[in-house]
Design a protein around this motif. Sequence first.
Motif, short mmCIF file in Angstrom:
data_model
loop_
_atom_site.label_atom_id
_atom_site.label_comp_id
_atom_site.label_asym_id
_atom_site.label_seq_id
_atom_site.Cartn_x
_atom_site.Cartn_y
_atom_site.Cartn_z
N MET A 1 -4.03 -6.90 16.47
CA MET A 1 -2.86 -7.16 15.64
C MET A 1 -2.52 -5.91 14.84
N VAL A 2 -1.26 -5.59 14.75
CA VAL A 2 -0.80 -4.46 13.94
C VAL A 2 -0.99 -4.78 12.46
N SER A 3 -1.46 -3.79 11.72
CA SER A 3 -1.57 -3.95 10.26
C SER A 3 -1.22 -2.63 9.60
N VAL A 4 -0.53 -2.73 8.47
CA VAL A 4 -0.02 -1.56 7.77
C VAL A 4 -0.40 -1.65 6.30
N ALA A 5 -0.82 -0.52 5.74
CA ALA A 5 -1.02 -0.42 4.29
C ALA A 5 -0.21 0.75 3.76
N CYS A 6 0.57 0.50 2.73
CA CYS A 6 1.30 1.56 2.03
C CYS A 6 0.72 1.68 0.63
N ILE A 7 0.56 2.92 0.18
CA ILE A 7 -0.14 3.19 -1.08
C ILE A 7 0.82 3.84 -2.06
N GLY A 8 0.84 3.35 -3.29
CA GLY A 8 1.69 4.00 -4.27
C GLY A 8 1.99 3.14 -5.47
N GLU A 9 3.20 3.31 -5.98
CA GLU A 9 3.62 2.65 -7.21
C GLU A 9 4.86 1.81 -6.96
N PHE A 31 6.85 1.46 -1.56
CA PHE A 31 7.12 0.03 -1.43
C PHE A 31 8.41 -0.20 -0.65
N ASN A 32 9.42 0.62 -0.91
CA ASN A 32 10.67 0.48 -0.16
C ASN A 32 10.44 0.65 1.33
N THR A 33 9.57 1.59 1.68
CA THR A 33 9.24 1.81 3.09
C THR A 33 8.52 0.60 3.67
N GLY A 46 0.20 -7.51 9.78
CA GLY A 46 -0.26 -7.47 8.40
C GLY A 46 0.43 -6.35 7.64
N THR A 47 0.90 -6.63 6.44
CA THR A 47 1.53 -5.61 5.61
C THR A 47 0.99 -5.76 4.19
N ASP A 48 0.31 -4.72 3.71
CA ASP A 48 -0.28 -4.75 2.37
C ASP A 48 0.21 -3.57 1.54
N TYR A 49 0.46 -3.85 0.27
CA TYR A 49 0.79 -2.79 -0.67
C TYR A 49 -0.44 -2.52 -1.52
N VAL A 50 -0.90 -1.29 -1.47
CA VAL A 50 -2.14 -0.89 -2.13
C VAL A 50 -1.79 -0.11 -3.39
N ASP A 256 13.55 6.33 2.15
CA ASP A 256 12.42 5.41 2.27
C ASP A 256 12.64 4.43 3.41
N SER A 257 13.87 3.90 3.50
CA SER A 257 14.15 2.94 4.56
C SER A 257 14.18 3.61 5.93
N PHE A 258 14.64 4.88 5.98
CA PHE A 258 14.52 5.64 7.23
C PHE A 258 13.06 5.68 7.66
N ASN A 259 12.18 6.02 6.73
CA ASN A 259 10.76 6.09 7.06
C ASN A 259 10.25 4.74 7.58
#
Length: 305
Positions: A1-9, A31-33, A46-50, A256-259
């Motif tokens: 399963m695909v899972s993504v973590a984005c890190i930031g504020e 977060f916008n990305t 899975g999509t998590d914001y770290v 961000d949305s492009f990314n």
Amino acid sequence: MVSVACIGECMIELSGTGNDSWKLSFAGDTFNTLWAMRALLDPTAGTDYVTAFGDDPFSAQQIAFMEDNGIGIASSPILQGARPGLYAITLTGAERSFTYWRSDAAARQLASDPIALSKSLQKQSLIYFSGITLAILDVSARKILLDAIAAARLAGSRIAFDPNYRPRLWPDALAAQSAIADALRLTDIALPTFPDEQALYGDATPQDTTQRLAEADIPEIVVKNGEQPCLVVHYGNTETVPAISVQAVDTTGAGDSFNGGYLAARLHGYDPVDAARRAHSVAAHVVQVRGALAPFETLQKAFAI
């Protein structure tokens, strides 16, 4: 399963409605990305914001907002007495300017628990972070973060990074260059914006940016340039992908949305050029709505070109 973590504020966003009132939402570059990726990936992904959260009512609203939209927080700590940063958007036509209140934001402590941070990044298909993620951390916290990303990469995660240079967040350009260089050594997909690279490195053209990053052994590079075409470099092959001209209402979150569109397309298996076309379409639709976060339906329509 695909899972993504984005890190930031992720911050509180106040956007003007044009009649002396303000709309409250939540946003921030990484977060916008992730928001775009959540809309565009399969629902099972899975999509998590770290990050790190406070224990105040606004932090609780943030977490609930993410949960309501299918975004988890992995093992992000919730810190007693902390609170989120805040920014307000003011518009002149479609161009935006920002006022920030973020010096004591909880996200600056996202590396305060190295074990929790490493756990958040385990077994992720893709990890995404930015120069803003680096800039809000002190030097020791930045090292903890990059060590955790390096370990995740060694375990099989792909790493995507947008340098996203914001001079006000750095003590000087040399500090930014040093931290970004450390991040680029861990990067599989680089997503810079040409005016940022020009400001930080003095690049004369987007081609200069791709050449510099290619010399850093980054196999996949996409240089964004606003309404101009982007440059896509994949293992030495270079393509120019035109942007889509639209009447912009609010340019907040366009890059961000492009990314997010690009990374979602790559996770779907599209080649880099097709991914860039879809990313341009996503960004073009986002600038036609107010605020950083477009409705999922808008993003999905844009992606299905």
